[in-house]
Motif scaffolding. Structure first.
Motif, mmCIF file in Angstrom:
data_model
loop_
_atom_site.group_PDB
_atom_site.id
_atom_site.type_symbol
_atom_site.label_atom_id
_atom_site.label_comp_id
_atom_site.label_asym_id
_atom_site.label_seq_id
_atom_site.Cartn_x
_atom_site.Cartn_y
_atom_site.Cartn_z
ATOM 1 N N ALA A 1 -81.321 -9.642 -94.183
ATOM 2 C CA ALA A 1 -81.167 -9.692 -95.636
ATOM 3 C C ALA A 1 -79.770 -10.146 -96.032
ATOM 4 N N THR A 2 -78.750 -9.722 -95.295
ATOM 5 C CA THR A 2 -77.383 -10.137 -95.594
ATOM 6 C C THR A 2 -77.213 -11.636 -95.383
ATOM 7 N N ALA A 3 -77.945 -12.188 -94.416
ATOM 8 C CA ALA A 3 -77.866 -13.629 -94.160
ATOM 9 C C ALA A 3 -78.515 -14.448 -95.261
ATOM 10 N N GLY A 4 -79.231 -13.788 -96.168
ATOM 11 C CA GLY A 4 -79.802 -14.479 -97.318
ATOM 12 C C GLY A 4 -81.215 -14.968 -97.138
ATOM 13 N N GLU A 5 -81.849 -14.663 -96.028
ATOM 14 C CA GLU A 5 -83.214 -15.119 -95.790
ATOM 15 C C GLU A 5 -84.188 -14.001 -96.147
ATOM 16 N N ASP A 6 -84.658 -14.013 -97.408
ATOM 17 C CA ASP A 6 -85.573 -12.966 -97.843
ATOM 18 C C ASP A 6 -86.913 -13.515 -98.323
ATOM 19 N N ARG A 7 -87.118 -14.826 -98.226
ATOM 20 C CA ARG A 7 -88.413 -15.384 -98.587
ATOM 21 C C ARG A 7 -89.384 -15.249 -97.420
ATOM 22 N N ALA A 8 -90.675 -15.153 -97.767
ATOM 23 C CA ALA A 8 -91.686 -14.875 -96.744
ATOM 24 C C ALA A 8 -91.726 -15.972 -95.681
ATOM 25 N N LEU A 9 -91.692 -17.246 -96.110
ATOM 26 C CA LEU A 9 -91.776 -18.335 -95.139
ATOM 27 C C LEU A 9 -90.545 -18.377 -94.242
ATOM 28 N N ALA A 10 -89.367 -18.120 -94.831
ATOM 29 C CA ALA A 10 -88.150 -18.112 -94.017
ATOM 30 C C ALA A 10 -88.170 -16.958 -93.024
ATOM 31 N N ARG B 1 -90.310 -17.651 -89.879
ATOM 32 C CA ARG B 1 -89.681 -18.561 -88.920
ATOM 33 C C ARG B 1 -88.416 -17.990 -88.292
ATOM 34 N N ASN B 2 -88.063 -16.771 -88.678
ATOM 35 C CA ASN B 2 -86.829 -16.162 -88.186
ATOM 36 C C ASN B 2 -87.146 -15.251 -86.998
ATOM 37 N N ARG B 3 -86.609 -15.598 -85.822
ATOM 38 C CA ARG B 3 -86.874 -14.788 -84.628
ATOM 39 C C ARG B 3 -86.221 -13.411 -84.721
ATOM 40 N N ILE B 4 -85.073 -13.339 -85.375
ATOM 41 C CA ILE B 4 -84.396 -12.041 -85.502
ATOM 42 C C ILE B 4 -85.252 -11.090 -86.332
ATOM 43 N N TRP B 5 -85.884 -11.611 -87.383
ATOM 44 C CA TRP B 5 -86.736 -10.753 -88.205
ATOM 45 C C TRP B 5 -87.932 -10.248 -87.405
ATOM 46 N N TRP B 6 -88.477 -11.076 -86.546
ATOM 47 C CA TRP B 6 -89.590 -10.628 -85.717
ATOM 48 C C TRP B 6 -89.149 -9.546 -84.734
ATOM 49 N N ALA B 7 -87.885 -9.564 -84.349
ATOM 50 C CA ALA B 7 -87.366 -8.463 -83.528
ATOM 51 C C ALA B 7 -87.396 -7.158 -84.318
ATOM 52 N N ALA B 8 -87.065 -7.230 -85.621
ATOM 53 C CA ALA B 8 -87.151 -6.031 -86.459
ATOM 54 C C ALA B 8 -88.585 -5.557 -86.596
ATOM 55 N N VAL B 9 -89.512 -6.494 -86.762
ATOM 56 C CA VAL B 9 -90.931 -6.123 -86.849
ATOM 57 C C VAL B 9 -91.387 -5.441 -85.559
ATOM 58 N N THR B 10 -90.945 -5.985 -84.417
ATOM 59 C CA THR B 10 -91.315 -5.387 -83.133
ATOM 60 C C THR B 10 -90.762 -3.978 -82.994
ATOM 61 N N LEU B 11 -89.513 -3.778 -83.398
ATOM 62 C CA LEU B 11 -88.914 -2.443 -83.317
ATOM 63 C C LEU B 11 -89.650 -1.453 -84.215
ATOM 64 N N ASN B 12 -90.016 -1.875 -85.418
ATOM 65 C CA ASN B 12 -90.781 -0.987 -86.292
ATOM 66 C C ASN B 12 -92.153 -0.681 -85.706
ATOM 67 N N GLY B 13 -92.778 -1.696 -85.085
ATOM 68 C CA GLY B 13 -94.066 -1.451 -84.447
ATOM 69 C C GLY B 13 -93.968 -0.485 -83.281
ATOM 70 N N VAL B 14 -92.913 -0.627 -82.475
ATOM 71 C CA VAL B 14 -92.701 0.313 -81.364
ATOM 72 C C VAL B 14 -92.494 1.730 -81.895
ATOM 73 N N GLY B 15 -91.706 1.846 -82.968
ATOM 74 C CA GLY B 15 -91.506 3.169 -83.554
ATOM 75 C C GLY B 15 -92.806 3.791 -84.035
ATOM 76 N N ALA B 16 -93.678 2.979 -84.653
ATOM 77 C CA ALA B 16 -94.950 3.503 -85.144
ATOM 78 C C ALA B 16 -95.856 3.946 -83.997
ATOM 79 N N VAL B 17 -95.916 3.130 -82.937
ATOM 80 C CA VAL B 17 -96.762 3.486 -81.789
ATOM 81 C C VAL B 17 -96.264 4.761 -81.123
ATOM 82 N N LEU B 18 -94.961 4.867 -80.925
ATOM 83 C CA LEU B 18 -94.401 6.080 -80.305
ATOM 84 C C LEU B 18 -94.642 7.311 -81.169
ATOM 85 N N HIS B 19 -94.601 7.136 -82.478
ATOM 86 C CA HIS B 19 -94.863 8.264 -83.381
ATOM 87 C C HIS B 19 -96.305 8.743 -83.241
ATOM 88 N N VAL B 20 -97.244 7.790 -83.148
ATOM 89 C CA VAL B 20 -98.662 8.162 -82.989
ATOM 90 C C VAL B 20 -98.879 8.860 -81.650
#
Length: 346
Positions: free
Chosen positions: A29-38, A41-60
């Motif tokens: 978000a600080t880098a300014g990429e907050d649109r859905a399409l951007a 295409r952002n690999r760093i954002w997908w790393a955040a999605v993966t971390l959130n997914g891991v957290g959800a699975v571990l919680h379950v």
């Protein structure tokens, strides 16, 4: 390792994964990429999605090994974990107010979750799911409209974070419904809940990403962390017939915990507002009072234009036939003569 210890360990690792995902989201978000399409295409954002997914699975998985009254409160430690992690990995040292707000929010939320009881398994039927989804979409739309009227970026981000928490909470409710239907012995019974889970999870993820734009890390994360289980608990109390433990005393304690969590959120928000004012505005703009005006510049050719020694131009004299005004003594300044001269004489 006992089942209880494994549940605690998984809960702590889940909280760490959620905190790491929030740090990466705030960085994007600080880098300014907050649109859905951007974001897609952002690999760093997908790393955040993966971390959130891991957290959800571990919680379950932690819920499978330990009681709900223990696993849910431990999830509130995400707000506390994110402060030292941000200091180590991002170099952002939290202040005393941030620590107080994070601890207050975590303690209040943990108390609320520990006091929330259960009434046994219960799943929403098709009509209840449609009604709940419609009400939730209406609430999300209202929060989005309110966020557009907010003048301060921090307030707007906190409102968006609250909307993200509502979406995540609804995804949790529909996930619980699908799990109950699958456990009843009919695998296809939970299929209608899958689209609602996907929609609310995606909306919550995009709203939480937008919440980190211009509001720092702790205030949006705390709002998402609080709103998610609180919204799920509200649905459980109103539709699943869940109640607070210990009767009337439990209700009073839940109110106290709610006040403590709200106080922590207010403290985190005001701490960010204070930092924003010191920085000079939401986008780092320098406030008008901080701009120091220097002396008025004097034209280097002021004397040639007929100006006095103080750099001020004299009163205009009569107009020259060529259209250029003369000085106070009726003479035309040298620069004007050069302008009026034919090109061959310049």
């Amino acid at each position: 390792m006992s089942s209880l210890a494994l549940s605690v360990l998984l809960s702590l690792v889940s909280a760490v994964a959620y905190a790491a995902g929030a740090i990466v989201q705030e960085h994007v978000a600080t880098a300014g990429e907050d649109r859905a399409l951007a974001l897609v295409r952002n690999r760093i954002w997908w790393a955040a999605v993966t971390l959130n997914g891991v957290g959800a699975v571990l919680h379950v998985v932690a819920l499978a090994y330990g009681p709900l009254s223990l696993v849910q409160p431990l999830g509130a430690l995400t707000i506390v974990f994110v402060l030292p992690m941000a200091a180590v990995f991002v170099g952002r040292r939290p202040g005393a107010a941030a620590w107080r707000g994070a601890i207050m929010t975590s303690v209040g939320l943990a108390g609320l979750l520990a006091l929330t009881g259960g009434s046994g398994p219960h799943a929403l039927d098709g009509r209840e799911q449609l009604r709940l989804a419609g009400v939730t979409l209406g609430v999300l739309g209202a929060l989005l409209l309110i966020s557009r009227t907010a003048r301060r970026s921090v307030v707007r981000s906190v409102i968006l974070a609250g909307a993200a928490g509502v979406a995540f909470g609804m995804a949790s409710v529909f996930t619980k419904t699908a799990a109950m239907q699958w456990s009843s012995g009919t695998p296809t019974a939970g299929v209608p809940s899958l689209p609602a889970i996907a929609v609310f999870a995606a909306v919550g993820l995009l709203l939480s990403q937008a919440a980190y734009r211009g509001a720092g890390l702790t205030a949006p994360l705390a709002m998402v962390t609080v709103a998610n289980p609180v919204m799920a608990a509200v649905v459980g109390i109103t539709m699943f017939d869940e109640r607070f433990r210990h009767g009337a005393s439990g209700i009073v304690l839940a109110l106290v915990c709610g006040v403590v969590a709200a106080g922590g959120l207010v403290l985190l928000t005001t701490e960010r507002l204070g930092a924003e004012q010191v920085a000079g505005g939401p986008a780092g703009e320098v406030p008008p009072r901080a701009i120091v005006k220097g002396p008025e510049p004097v034209c280097p050719n002021a004397t040639a234009l007929g100006a006095g020694a103080d750099g001020r131009s004299p009163q205009p004299g009569p107009a020259h036939p060529g259209g250029t005004r003369a000085g106070a003594d009726g003479t035309v300044p040298p620069a004007a003569v050069q302008t009026l001269a034919p090109p061959a004489l310049r």
